[in-house]
Structure formats: C-alpha cells, structure tokens
Design an enzyme around this catalytic site. Structure first.
Site, short mmCIF file in Angstrom:
data_model
loop_
_atom_site.label_atom_id
_atom_site.label_comp_id
_atom_site.label_asym_id
_atom_site.label_seq_id
_atom_site.Cartn_x
_atom_site.Cartn_y
_atom_site.Cartn_z
N THR A 53 35.07 59.34 33.43
CA THR A 53 35.01 57.91 34.01
C THR A 53 36.72 57.41 34.06
O THR A 53 36.97 56.83 34.99
CB THR A 53 34.32 56.95 32.94
OG1 THR A 53 32.80 57.30 33.06
CG2 THR A 53 34.40 55.45 33.53
N HIS A 62 42.62 44.43 33.96
CA HIS A 62 41.84 42.98 33.99
C HIS A 62 42.60 42.12 32.98
O HIS A 62 43.07 42.38 31.99
CB HIS A 62 40.63 43.31 33.68
CG HIS A 62 39.69 44.16 34.60
ND1 HIS A 62 39.33 43.94 35.70
CD2 HIS A 62 39.45 45.61 34.59
CE1 HIS A 62 38.99 44.94 36.30
NE2 HIS A 62 38.82 46.01 35.69
N LYS A 261 29.58 42.93 40.46
CA LYS A 261 30.88 42.40 40.64
C LYS A 261 31.31 42.85 42.01
O LYS A 261 32.20 42.28 42.70
CB LYS A 261 32.12 43.23 40.10
CG LYS A 261 32.11 42.80 38.58
CD LYS A 261 33.32 43.36 37.55
CE LYS A 261 33.19 42.92 36.22
NZ LYS A 261 34.39 43.28 35.28
N SER A 348 33.96 49.60 33.10
CA SER A 348 35.29 50.06 33.82
C SER A 348 36.38 49.04 33.13
O SER A 348 37.51 49.41 33.43
CB SER A 348 34.95 49.49 35.24
OG SER A 348 34.69 48.11 35.21
#
Lengths: 467, 410
Positions: A53, A62, A261, A348
């Site tokens: 990932t 973020h 999202k 994520s």
C-alpha cells in the site's frame, strides 16, 4: 548495518520482530531503533521496503480534518502530520504545502461545508476557511465551470511516500535493526516466545509487531485473534504529465459522501498531477491491476473538475490496495499475554500517521513487558530529493563541480543523473530491481517511460548490482 | 546565473534534422554552429535502427551507418558537436538556453536556435492500456537500444502492438534478440506497411497478423505473462507472452518547444511553422520529427538542410515573419506540415498524412470557403503509412488577413 534478501535467518532470538516493511512497519522499526539495547528484526515478504500500500497511494500529508473525531486515527493523524512534517524537513523528504480545497458542485454540498469546517475544528484543525466562487476561481483558474464554493484546508500537503519509507528503514538499519527482505511469514506460533516460520527459515522473537498491511488479519488469526478482516479496497490512479502541473495549485477534493472520500485531483511532489483513486472492494489481495472501466470513470470525473487535465498526456497508471476493515478506525491492539501488538486497518492515512503510530505502538510494546532501555537518538539521514520544488542534483553547480556524474543526465524526462543512480545502488538499502531504483531516483518514471533511457538505466543497474 | 556564452547558431538535437542543419550552416559560413545532444553519442534514432532503409535508393544504408555519415558531415563542415549536454529551459532573451552537462550548468545565447528534438513513441501508460505493471513492456525505441546498443536479454515470446513499418522493424529486432514473435496486433483492418513487407513477415517468418484487434489488458506479476486481445466482434483471447512492444503512435518530443511558449499545431502537436521553418518565437526554428512524428530520416534531414537556408537569411537580417495564416486539415486527414503561411516563405511542398486509406483522393485547399487549389493524387498514394505531398503553388493566393486555410478531401 544488515540487510539480507536471501539465505538463512539468524538463529538467535530478536527482542522485537516487526512483520511488514511498509511505511508503518519501517516507522515502528525506526522508533524502536532509538533504543540501542534492543535487537530488532524488520521482515518483509517482498524484495524491497514500501512495496505494498505504501508505494501506491495518493501521497498526501493529511491534517486529519475529516477524520471521525475522537478516534485513534484522528489523534494519530493529527500528531503524525506534525511529526512527519518536521521529520521531512530534517531528512529531505519533499513536502509541498499546497493546501486543499473541498469543492462544492451543488447546493447540498455547499450546505455541507460549514459542518465540515466544524468537524475539522474538532479534529484540531482550526485554520479552515470558506471560499465563495469568486475567490475559488481566483485560486484555481482552471477549475471546471459550475463550482459554488469551497472549504480551504491550508494544512493539507503533498509528500513523497517512497523516500519517507526509505528514510525510516535506512535510519533503522543504520541504528542496528536487521532488515530481512524476501521473507514471507508462513506460520506464527507462540510458546512464551514468538516463532515465525518464513520462506527463509525460522525466526525467533520475544515480542512481535504485526504491521503486515493487507495481510495483518491473516497473521492475527494465526496467533488466535479474530478481531477484523482486511478487505482490499482498490484505488486506481492516473498520473498526468508535468505539463499539467500548472493547471492546479491545491489538492482538489470532492465533498465527502457516505460512499467515501471520492476522487481527487492533486499535484505530486514530482511535478505531475494525480487523478484518483477509485474505490473498489475486492477479495484478491494481489489485484493491483488497472481496468478500462476504472480509468474511464476517473477521466470522466477529472474532466469535470479540471477540463484541461484530460487533454494532457498520461505518464503513468497504477492501482494500490488499501486495507479496509469495515471499522471506522485503526485496529491497533496490544495483546500483553502474547507480547504482541497488532497494527491493523491502517488505511490511506497511514503515511501521515506513521510516526505517531510508531510512538503509540512502542508505548504498547512497553506495556506488554518490553524493556525499552535507554534512548539514543539515531544518526540523522538524508534521502535523495525527488521533489520538483527543491533543487535537484542537476541544478546544483557546486555538486556537479565536485562530481561531474551529477551533471551527466541518464533519464532525460526526469533529469536523473548517473551520480544519483550510482548513489542509490551504493545506499544502505539498495534497490533490487528497476522499480526500486525508480522509487529512489525517478529514473524511468517520466513521460517516455524508458523510450530514451530504459536500456541505459538497466545497463547501469545491472552493472552496479552485478546481476 | 552564469554569464551567457555566445554562439551564432545553436542546434538542439543531433539527429538527422539537427545534423543536416548544422552541416549546411557551418559549410555556408554561419559562424559558430553548435549542436547540443543529450545522449552520449550523436545520430539520433537511426543510431539504434540496425536495419536498412536509410540513405537513398542508389546508396542504401543501415541506421547506424547513416547516423555516422551525418555526424561526420556536420563535423567536417566545422560544426561543434557537444554530446551529454542537455538543453533544460529558456533563459531570458529571445534565443538563450540554459544547459547542463558534466561540466556543469551553462547559459548559451545564440543568434538563432534550431530545435530538432525529434519524436518518441507513446508508451503503454499514455495509451491507457489497463492491467498489471509487469516487466517486459517496451517501446520500439527502448527495445532497439536494449538489443543493438547494449546487447541486453529480451524475453522469449513477444507480442508487437502495431503493424506499421516501425512494428515490423521491432519484430526484426526481437527475432535478432532470439525471441519468438507471437503476433502483430493492430486495430486497423490491414497492416500499415508495404505489402511485400507484411507478406514476408507473415508467410516467410510465420508471424501472424491480428487485424481489427485491440490489446485490452496486460497480465502477469513481476514479469508479463500474456496480453488480452479483443477482436472487433467482441471475442477476447489471451496471447501468452513475456514481452510486449508498443510500436508507432509517435509524438513530437516538444518539451523545450512548449516550455518556450511556442505555438503548437493541433494536428501535429509539434511547433507550428511556416514554409521556412520559422516558429512563433523570433530566432527559433524547428525541423524534423519534432514537427511531424514521424517521417523517414531522409525527410528530417532534408528539412534540416532547408531550415538552414532560412537561418542564414535570418542571420543576414531578414525580418521575422508574423504569425501568418494557419493551415488546418479536415478528417480523415490528420496533419499537415508546414502548417502556417507567411508571405514570401513557400515550402517546396507540404507533407500530409491521412488517418484512413482514400481511393481516388482529391485534395481541396480553401480559405474562407474560397477554393485556392485542387489536386488529384495518384492511385494508391493515400494510405496512412505514407506521406502525401501537396504543392505550395497556391500560397500566393492566400489572403494574409483572412481566416485559416483548410485542406480537405471533399
């Protein structure tokens, strides 16, 4: 410094084994390596760090403005944003402080923005602001017609996920941790100590951290826990040519819905523009292929947000899998009786939260009886700058004067010099394939995808590694 | 920034167009003529085209031999070739480029710049071919360099995407590298190459040609294991292979042109130029595959040589022409070069490409509805893999204040 990719594993037990050298596993190994008395093993099924990932995501640092307030994820993302931001500045990991705009395209979305601002504030993100259409279009002149307004989130940034993972792993290894690649865990057993049967033999450890990403549920079950199931959620992404970079200044996000999202348009630190991801729940934890339908759907969405974008050439297409668990939070659990910590469901946001997760997990390990011993801050590391907003070696007269290899460009699209390729091959964790070399240097990552440089880069790689 | 070094003409790119321009300019006494080449050796793409088809009918050459002759001619004429030097971007001034090489960064100012940066094939990603991202995926350019310049190992079973001249050249390279060519796959109903070449591949070398077929997915992890192919009737099949070569679909390598704000032609995606290879940026000329990916190397070389004439006029003080009148094409025509008409600069002819075969084609040249010229082409001439030529005799009939000139087949 120990990095192995073949042969038998050491027979003596480690104090801690971390399974999974993704961004989270590497961050944990780095944090543990601050304690010089610990013997640490970081084991990875694939031939490089960050191969799951971690290598294929939206590469965003973020703020956590849209997390569910009060969750562990909200806290760790918030902390991690600050920690990784500071670490990146020290280490040379490129970060661009672009800010994000949540763009409202209809009245309902517009009405949702104040609530999102309020939620952001509850997540410790107090600097958001509402923009009317005029200011929005002044900030993003290429935005498609019809946007009604936006929520501005200044702290959202773009970051390089490849060198973040590499920096953590490099620092851990230099501080004494052993990185064992090509080491897939087949079985796990606990009898007062951990015994991992791997593709390279048995590894023993007193404490175990499960940071196995998409496979964290499998390892957890092997140790008798049935707390969550990882459903791979595929995200396909398109990377547009550098010529598109001037079209967009912020991370452009849709207003989130119940379905997730949504699809974003974002600059990358490499000077490209990203469009994606899709969100497809799958069964296959290896299904990292792109699909015609997925790409068509993305282009359709991209056309609305930034019409000029889809006129530009696509440089790369990729798909990543995030570890969805059906729970709205990370699944980080300590099992003191087993000297074991599970780090599951890291979605994520895991890139942003990685350093905060590492600190949290280290605390949990201490709670399972691990004596951390004294702290010694590891030697600082610097990673190759892959960021377009920072001086790259070919732009540095001083560097080239000292070593002409930095002025000898091999990959023309990405302006990668022979010196950088040489350095990557001689680094603490050298690449074991051309893809690993690409993530360390950007060689072959540009618009020609190797038309000009592919053979030359392969030649340098094979000569440099003797393969 | 370092102080600029001055030359008379700076040529960017040492392929056929750049070398031919440099040779002509140096021989004509244009002063200091410098050619920048970012690769380690001059010659451009022909350098790794180890097959014939270069040179002339009377003197056929392989690509590397042709590249060598062009290089020698430029050097003999007195041009300076600087390899391993990359032109990065424009500096302030109308013909000033920032460069970098092993000697460090440098700024070079010139009285004229000739862009000859060539073309490349669009890779798999730009073609949006879905699937996994395995090793074993090439363009012809990478394949030829791997085999002919580096002697690298290619796979054992290869599929070629495309069936035009370059695709057959790729098939030849694959065979030379010891790989079996499983098939050529093209979306077209027939091969876009000479009949003899297509037949030779199919009949004598046993390479199947799948027409009206699309590669819809790449399969395999780590290494390519096959490609999924969809036929026009909807049937899909998997061709097992460990190598796939995406051929053709050339695009100009126009990075420097775009960075310089040169007006690009919508049909070619290269810089728009008039008949004397003036771009929209004063002092900057363009020639070769950058203008029209992709024509034979000798076409590029001829254009370079002709551009040299206009460069000499410019050095002698000729005024830079205004934007002029654009020349556009209508489908099925795909592009035309030169694609601007400025007063007093007619080319010897225009080159066009059609997207579909035309029978008994007639070309009409109109401006604002007014017919300027009409030309009947010879039978069999209008096929997608061959350039069409159109005379420029109609240039003096163009109204310099009028709308775009449009070339169509009806």
């Amino acid at each position: 410094m120990t990095v192995t990719a073949a042969g038998a594993l050491p027979a003596t037990p480690y104090d801690v084994a971390v399974v999974g050298a993704g961004v989270v596993g590497c961050a944990i190994a780095r944090e543990l390596a601050r304690h010089p008395r610990l013997r640490i093993a970081l084991i990875e099924a694939q031939d490089d760090v960050g191969q799951g990932t971690s290598k294929a995501n939206t590469a965003i640092l973020h703020t956590g403005f849209d997390a569910t307030p009060g969750t562990l994820e909200a806290r760790l993302v918030h902390e991690g944003h600050t920690l990784l931001g500071a670490y990146a500045a020290r280490t040379g990991i490129p970060v661009e402080r672009t800010g994000a705009l949540l763009v409202a395209w209809d009245a309902e979305q517009l009405a949702a923005l104040p609530r999102l601002a309020e939620k952001a504030a509850r997540n410790g993100c107090h600097d958001t602001g509402l923009l009317g259409p005029e200011e929005l279009y002044a900030r993003e002149p290429h935005l498609g017609p019809g946007a009604l307004g936006a929520l501005h989130v200044p702290g959202e940034s773009v970051v390089c996920p490849w060198t973040t993972t590499l920096a953590y792993a490099t620092q851990a290894v230099r501080a004494g941790a052993d990185l064992h690649l090509n080491t897939a865990v087949r079985e796990a057993g606990w009898d007062g100590g951990h015994r991992l049967t791997t593709s390279r033999g048995t590894l023993y450890a007193r404490h175990l951290v499960n940071a196995a990403g998409l496979h964290a549920d499998t390892l957890d079950r092997a140790l008798g826990h049935d707390d969550f199931t990882v459903t791979p959620r595929r995200g396909q992404l398109l990377v547009y040519d550098k010529f598109a970079r001037s079209l967009v200044r912020h991370i452009l996000l849709p207003v989130p819905t119940a379905l997730g999202k949504g699809v974003l348009v974002a600059p990358t630190v490499y000077g490209n523009v990203l469009l994606g991801p899709t969100a497809e729940d799958l069964d296959d934890k290896h299904a990292t292929g792109s699909t015609a339908d997925g790409l068509a759907a993305l282009r359709e969405k991209g056309r609305r947000v930034l019409p000029a974008l889809v006129e530009e050439e696509v440089t790369a297409v990729y798909a990543g899998l995030r570890a969805a668990t059906g729970h709205e939070d990370y699944r980080i659990t300590a099992h003191p009786g087993q000297a074991y910590v599970t780090v599951g469901g890291i979605r994520s946001t895991g890139l942003t939260a990685s350093m905060a997760i590492a600190a949290h997990v280290t605390g949990l390990l201490a709670g399972t009886g691990l004596d951390l011993g004294p702290v010694r801050e590891p030697e600082p590391v610097t990673v190759p700058n892959l960021g377009e907003a920072f001086p790259r070696p070919y732009q540095r007269a001083d560097l080239i004067a000292a070593d002409p290899e930095y002025g000898t460009l091999v990959c023309h699209c990405e302006r990668v010099s022979r010196g950088e390729i040489r350095d990557a091959l001689a680094s603490t964790i050298p690449p074991r394939g051309l893809e690993g070399l690409r993530r360390r240097t950007r060689a072959r990552a540009g618009r020609c995808q190797g038309f000009y440089c592919g053979a030359a880069v392969r030649e340098l790689f094979e000569r440099g590694t003797g393969s | 920034m370092t102080a600029a070094r001055h030359v008379d003409v700076l040529v960017v790119g040492a392929g056929p167009a750049g070398l031919a321009a440099a040779a002509r300019l140096a021989a004509a006494g244009a002063g200091r003529v410098e050619v920048l080449e970012r690769e380690t050796a001059p010659g451009g793409v022909p350098r790794h085209c180890a097959h014939g088809g270069f040179g002339t009918w009377t003197r056929p050459l392989t690509g590397p031999r042709y590249a060598r002759l062009l290089t020698e001619a430029a050097e003999r004429a007195g041009a300076t070739l600087r390899t391993g030097v990359t032109a990065l971007d424009w500096a302030s001034g109308h013909a000033v480029l920032g460069t970098v090489g092993p000697g460090g960064p440098e700024t070079v100012a010139a009285r004229a710049v000739v862009l000859a940066t060539g073309a490349r094939e669009r890779p798999r990603a730009a073609r949006l071919v879905p699937g996994t991202r395995p090793a074993g995926v090439y363009t012809t350019g990478e394949l030829q360099q791997a085999v002919h310049l580096y002697g690298q190992h290619i796979g054992t079973r290869a599929v070629v995407a495309g069936a035009e001249d370059v695709s057959y050249a790729a098939a030849g390279t694959l065979r030379a590298a010891g790989a079996e060519v499983v098939a050529l796959v093209t979306e077209d109903p027939r091969a876009r190459t000479g009949r003899a070449r297509a037949q030779a591949a199919r009949l004598y070398r046993g390479i199947p040609l799948l027409t009206s077929a699309t590669i819809t997915e790449l399969l395999g992890r780590g290494r390519l294991s096959g490609v999924r192919v969809r036929h026009r009737d909807g049937r899909t099949t998997v061709l097992p292979c460990d190598t796939v070569v995406f051929t053709g679909d050339f695009v100009p390598d126009h990075e420097l042109a775009r960075r310089g704000g040169l007006v690009l032609d919508p049909g070619t995606r290269g810089p728009a130029t008039d008949g004397a290879w003036h771009t929209s940026r004063p002092g900057v000329f363009a020639a070769g595959s950058l203008l029209h990916a992709v024509e034979p190397a000798r076409t590029a070389a001829l254009e370079g040589a002709r551009a040299a004439r206009a460069v000499l006029d410019h050095l002698a003080g000729a005024p830079w022409p205004g934007p002029g009148v654009p020349v556009l094409v209508s489908a099925p025509l795909r592009r035309i070069t030169p694609n601007r008409v400025t007063p007093g600069t007619p080319p010897e002819h225009h080159l066009l490409r059609t997207g579909a075969p035309l029978s008994r084609p007639v070309l009409y040249v109109r401006q604002d509805g007014r017919l300027l010229h009409r030309a009947r082409l010879g039978p069999g001439a209008a096929v997608p893999h061959r350039a069409l030529t159109l005379t420029a005799r109609w240039h003096d009939r163009v109204d310099p204040g009028g709308g775009p000139v449009r070339v169509s087949t009806g």
